[in-house]
Scaffold this active site. Structure first.
Site, mmCIF file in Angstrom:
data_model
loop_
_atom_site.group_PDB
_atom_site.id
_atom_site.type_symbol
_atom_site.label_atom_id
_atom_site.label_comp_id
_atom_site.label_asym_id
_atom_site.label_seq_id
_atom_site.Cartn_x
_atom_site.Cartn_y
_atom_site.Cartn_z
ATOM 1 N N HIS A 102 0.848 -1.198 0.000
ATOM 2 C CA HIS A 102 0.000 0.000 0.000
ATOM 3 C C HIS A 102 0.876 1.238 0.000
ATOM 4 O O HIS A 102 1.934 1.265 0.609
ATOM 5 C CB HIS A 102 -0.953 0.014 1.205
ATOM 6 C CG HIS A 102 -0.286 -0.200 2.534
ATOM 7 N ND1 HIS A 102 0.087 -1.445 2.983
ATOM 8 C CD2 HIS A 102 0.089 0.675 3.486
ATOM 9 C CE1 HIS A 102 0.651 -1.327 4.176
ATOM 10 N NE2 HIS A 102 0.681 -0.059 4.507
ATOM 11 N N HIS A 104 0.815 5.148 1.015
ATOM 12 C CA HIS A 104 0.097 6.187 1.760
ATOM 13 C C HIS A 104 0.152 7.497 0.978
ATOM 14 O O HIS A 104 1.193 7.856 0.420
ATOM 15 C CB HIS A 104 0.773 6.450 3.108
ATOM 16 C CG HIS A 104 0.701 5.328 4.086
ATOM 17 N ND1 HIS A 104 -0.231 5.281 5.089
ATOM 18 C CD2 HIS A 104 1.468 4.227 4.243
ATOM 19 C CE1 HIS A 104 -0.031 4.187 5.825
ATOM 20 N NE2 HIS A 104 0.997 3.529 5.329
HETATM 21 P P1 5GP Z 1 1.450 0.538 7.453
HETATM 22 O O1 5GP Z 1 1.897 0.848 8.849
HETATM 23 O O2 5GP Z 1 1.376 -0.950 7.190
HETATM 24 O O3 5GP Z 1 2.254 1.273 6.409
HETATM 25 O O4 5GP Z 1 0.008 1.165 7.329
HETATM 26 C C1 5GP Z 1 -1.161 0.424 7.397
HETATM 27 C C2 5GP Z 1 -2.273 1.430 7.343
HETATM 28 O O5 5GP Z 1 -3.489 0.745 7.157
HETATM 29 C C3 5GP Z 1 -2.414 2.243 8.639
HETATM 30 O O6 5GP Z 1 -2.311 3.622 8.344
HETATM 31 C C4 5GP Z 1 -3.794 1.860 9.163
HETATM 32 O O7 5GP Z 1 -4.461 2.940 9.725
HETATM 33 C C5 5GP Z 1 -4.485 1.370 7.910
HETATM 34 N N1 5GP Z 1 -5.498 0.355 8.170
HETATM 35 C C6 5GP Z 1 -5.360 -0.743 8.951
HETATM 36 N N2 5GP Z 1 -6.485 -1.482 8.952
HETATM 37 C C7 5GP Z 1 -7.354 -0.831 8.128
HETATM 38 C C8 5GP Z 1 -8.699 -1.089 7.723
HETATM 39 O O8 5GP Z 1 -9.325 -2.081 8.108
HETATM 40 N N3 5GP Z 1 -9.271 -0.201 6.880
HETATM 41 C C9 5GP Z 1 -8.607 0.892 6.423
HETATM 42 N N4 5GP Z 1 -9.254 1.704 5.605
HETATM 43 N N5 5GP Z 1 -7.340 1.178 6.782
HETATM 44 C C10 5GP Z 1 -6.725 0.326 7.631
#
Ligand code: 5GP
Ligand code: ZN
Length: 142
Positions: A102, A104
């Site tokens: 993903h 951001h």
């Molecule tokens: P990472 O730390 O892996 O780069 O970011 C994961 C992101 O996914 C976080 O910003 C978190 O808020 C988001 N996230 C986690 N679970 C969900 C979810 O069920 N739905 C949505 N829309 N975002 C999520």
């Protein structure tokens, strides 16, 4: 489309859990982050399950790149922040929590409290050219 049974983002793609979708096409989907750092914080992901940049198909990345530019411009136009940050964490050591690639897209302002934490002594000493050349070669030859 190959999705992963337990992956939270694959569940969003399959429509098993709700998400606020900005746009989608055959290859990718953009939706709002559930814990937004700032209003407008959204995520762009491939519909097929890849863990991160280490295993993603290059053609999918090319497509994501085009859509990322579009999404970043839309976030900028919608919220008029001072800047927009694009971040990808690859692996837990880089801060990746959800193991589905993903990107951001985060609106930023000069006075917001979102910060990268740099190590102590950062920028006290510029790197030696030889050290930079060695690192560049190591990456090029990997
Ligand atoms: P990472 O730390 O892996 O780069 O970011 C994961 C992101 O996914 C976080 O910003 C978190 O808020 C988001 N996230 C986690 N679970 C969900 C979810 O069920 N739905 C949505 N829309 N975002 C999520
Ligand atoms: Zn997944």
């Amino acid at each position: 489309m190959s999705t992963n049974e337990d992956c939270i983002f694959c569940k969003i793609i399959r429509g098993e859990i709700p998400a606020s979708v900005v746009f989608e096409d055959d290859v990718c989907i953009a939706f709002m982050d559930i814990f937004p750092v700032k209003e407008g914080h959204c995520l762009l992901i491939p519909k097929k399950h890849y863990t991160n940049m280490f295993d993603v198909d290059p053609d999918v990345v090319a497509h994501l790149g085009r859509q990322l530019a579009e999404l970043t411009r839309k976030v900028n136009a919608a919220f008029r922040p001072d800047g927009v940050l694009n971040i990808v964490a690859n692996g837990s050591g880089a801060g990746q929590e959800v193991p589905h690639l993903h990107i951001h897209v985060v609106p930023r302002n000069h006075d917001d409290e979102f910060r990268f934490q740099f190590p102590k002594n950062y920028r006290e000493k510029m790197a030696e050219r030889e050290e930079l050349e060695r690192a560049a070669r190591k990456i090029a030859e990997a």
